[in-house]
Design an enzyme around this catalytic site. Structure first.
Site, short mmCIF file in Angstrom:
data_model
loop_
_atom_site.label_atom_id
_atom_site.label_comp_id
_atom_site.label_asym_id
_atom_site.label_seq_id
_atom_site.Cartn_x
_atom_site.Cartn_y
_atom_site.Cartn_z
N PHE A 1 0.82 -1.22 0.00
CA PHE A 1 0.00 0.00 0.00
C PHE A 1 0.85 1.27 0.00
O PHE A 1 1.94 1.30 0.59
CB PHE A 1 -0.84 0.05 1.29
N GLU A 2 0.31 2.34 -0.59
CA GLU A 2 0.88 3.69 -0.50
C GLU A 2 2.34 3.75 -0.93
O GLU A 2 3.14 4.47 -0.36
CB GLU A 2 0.75 4.23 0.94
N GLY A 3 2.66 3.00 -1.96
CA GLY A 3 4.05 2.92 -2.42
C GLY A 3 4.74 1.77 -1.70
O GLY A 3 4.74 1.71 -0.47
#
Length: 602
Positions: A396-398
């Site tokens: 997630f999120e990079g």
């Protein structure tokens, strides 16, 4: 924050911060604790009784409960009051995100809505867009989703292929393309969508459900977070009014990156909540489960696991609220209308806490399953779900790999802009390490830990200075070395965050003990808290400094050869020279408290 300070971001690797400037959970106000209690009551009263249905991905139930959360104000904490929200400070909204984590997949649905779904409009919306959308988003009347990832662009977000072109009449943009893995897609009313205008200018759009040309694909069958909706989106000649352009044409990357920073930080808060729940479940199980005629919590190896889990959660908690406090300080100095900029200034620390939190939670839930033994592999025990749900956080999120590359990269950019005297400090260190150094003495509590954290910063400067000297601009191609630099920074930030918190608690205890009216029971409680905090910091610093030594050695062997290498290794040993800490006895004391209380202790 000291006078004239622009931002603390990145400075932790070259400066030592005063403990009293650190925000900690011990600083929570009555209002913040009331907010935490409201979230807890909602989770226990509304969500946990419906847990099985929520986990089965019941759209109708999820949406109805999100509306209830909105009625209680739990969805509007980050929305300014003039648009129907509560406009709370970042420490409060962080505490709210942490408190909701026990709701498993539902917490993810809420997090995606209030964070990456709503905040783009809060930060970048026009006055008309804010008035039109934010009141309903804050109340839960409408649910939001964030649409960035595409089949061909995950980590390379700006490589998106979705396109937008202006219609002949100039009244709308016509979008074509697709998005992948969109949280809340199955029931969201509003989508923040990114596409390239004329195939070049990366731009954000607000898209309403029901827009002709928009279609939602089937639910993905996932390993974990099964109670959250995750679907692809497809755009075919989809017309979006020009008034629904979010921000400026060609400036969508600014929105995307700032929102990713927020997502990374809030992910850290969510991981913290799940870590605390895992500790509670594991300690209670260890006290109940009997083997060889006694509870397994009485066996030192099980107790040591509980101690490790608690120490890790304490450091994560210290990091999360330290950053939240920094954000609030920055917002107070530049104003809410520049909130995205204030949060963006701590992008480096957001990446640090995202990596640490996701890997810490993975380690904690893994040990939770191990403590449960075979039962930990059985679906009816929640630790099994926590284990599966945790794994996505490193993606997630990079991904954590991308974030590790970003961490030193952002630091070097700050140095190049003149915001940090990084190279100057590295040069000063070269002169310092060649001179004779007296053996330090450690008289006050946590003096040794303070010294070791300061020395770890010098180790980072030693390795980083050599890396820049050897590779120059080519350093960005040396991903293994960048990873070592990132891990050194993560270690330093984690150690220092816990240390500053414990030092602040020691200072508060000493002041409290001087109050003649303080009751004896309160004195003992204060003493116990500070003793426990000190034990956790002493243990974590010892183990992490050993890790720092190993990381630095790995990098030095890659950077130097022959006599130069031997010189650098000798400097490394000298920098980290200090008496060893007995971590076994300390962990036994920490574990005893976790086992006694059957929950996370601080």
């Amino acid at each position: 924050m000291s006078a004239g300070r622009i931002s603390w971001s990145g400075r932790f690797v070259i400066e030592n911060m005063a403990p009293e400037l650190t925000t900690t959970p011990e600083d929570f106000t009555e209002e913040q604790l009331m907010l935490e209690d409201a979230a807890r009551q909602f989770v226990e009263g509304e969500l946990l009784p419906n847990d099985a249905n929520l986990e089965a991905l019941n759209y109708e139930l999820t949406v109805s409960l999100m509306r209830k959360a909105g009625e209680l104000g739990l969805l509007g904490a980050d929305v300014p009051e003039q648009y129907g929200g509560l406009g709370l400070d970042k420490v409060s909204t962080t505490l709210l995100a942490e408190s909701m984590a026990r709701a498993s997949s539902f917490a993810l649905s809420v997090g995606a809505h209030v964070g990456i779904g709503t905040l783009p409009i809060v930060f970048y919306g026009t006055e008309e867009q804010k008035n039109r959308y934010l009141p309903e988003l804050a109340s839960g009347a409408k649910i939001a989703a964030y649409c960035l990832t595409e089949p061909s662009s995950g980590s390379d977000a700006l490589g998106a292929r979705s396109t937008a072109r202006l219609s002949p009449d100039g009244k709308s943009y016509i979008l074509n393309g697709s998005k992948l893995y969109i949280t809340n897609a199955g029931f969201a009313d509003l989508f923040i969508v990114y596409a390239k205008v004329d195939g070049k200018q990366f731009t954000a759009f607000i898209v309403e459900r029901g827009t002709p040309g928009l279609s939602v694909g089937p639910e993905e069958s996932k390993m974990g977070i099964k109670g959250s909706s995750t679907c692809p989106l497809y755009f075919e000649e989809m017309e979006v009014p020009v008034s629904n352009v979010l921000g400026e044409i060609g400036k969508g990357h600014l929105i995307a990156f700032h929102i990713l920073n927020i997502g990374r930080f809030k992910l850290g808060a969510g991981c913290l909540g799940s870590a605390k729940e895992t500790i509670q479940l594991s300690a209670a199980y260890a006290n109940t489960r009997q083997q060889f005629g006694r509870p397994i919590s009485s066996y030192p190896l099980i107790a040591a696991k509980l101690a490790d889990m608690n120490i890790c959660a304490y450091m994560l908690e210290s990091m999360v609220y330290r950053i939240a406090g920094w954000m609030d300080e920055r917002l107070a100095s530049i104003g809410e209308n520049r909130a995205a900029k204030a949060i963006g200034e701590y992008a480096l620390e957001c990446s640090i806490v995202k990596v640490f939190a996701s890997e810490a939670l993975d380690a904690i839930v893994d040990e939770g399953v191990q403590i449960h033994g075979g039962y930990g592999y059985i679906k009816e025990y929640k630790v099994e779900r926590l284990y599966r749900d945790s794994r996505i956080n490193r993606i997630f999120e990079g991904t954590n790999e991308i974030n590790r590359l970003l961490i030193p990269g952002m630091l070097l950019k700050k140095a190049a802009k003149g915001e940090l005297p990084l190279l100057e400090k590295a040069k000063e260190l070269q002169a310092e390490v060649m001179g004779a150094a007296a053996a330090p003495s450690f008289d006050a509590p946590l003096d040794k830990e303070l010294y070791l954290v300061s020395q770890a910063k010098k180790v980072f400067l030693l390795v980083g200075g050599l890396a820049v000297q050897k590779y120059g601009l080519r350093l960005e191609e040396e991903q293994e070395v960048l990873c070592v630099l990132a891990d050194l920074m993560i270690c330093i930030f984690a150690m220092e965050s816990g240390l500053l918190r414990a030092k602040k608690a020691l200072g508060s205890k000493e002041a409290a003990l001087k109050e003649a009216a303080l009751k004896e029971l309160e004195k003992r409680a204060a003493e116990e808290r500070t003793t426990l905090a000190s034990l956790m910091v002493e243990t974590f610093v010892q183990e992490t400094v050993d890790k720092v030594h190993g990381l630095a050695k790995t990098a030095l062997v890659a950077l130097e050869r022959g006599d130069g290498l031997q010189l650098q290794l000798s400097i490394l040993r000298k920098l980290l020279r200090a008496p060893a800490t007995d971590i076994i006895s300390r962990k036994r004391k920490i574990a005893a408290k976790v086992i006694e209380t059957e929950h996370y202790v601080r």
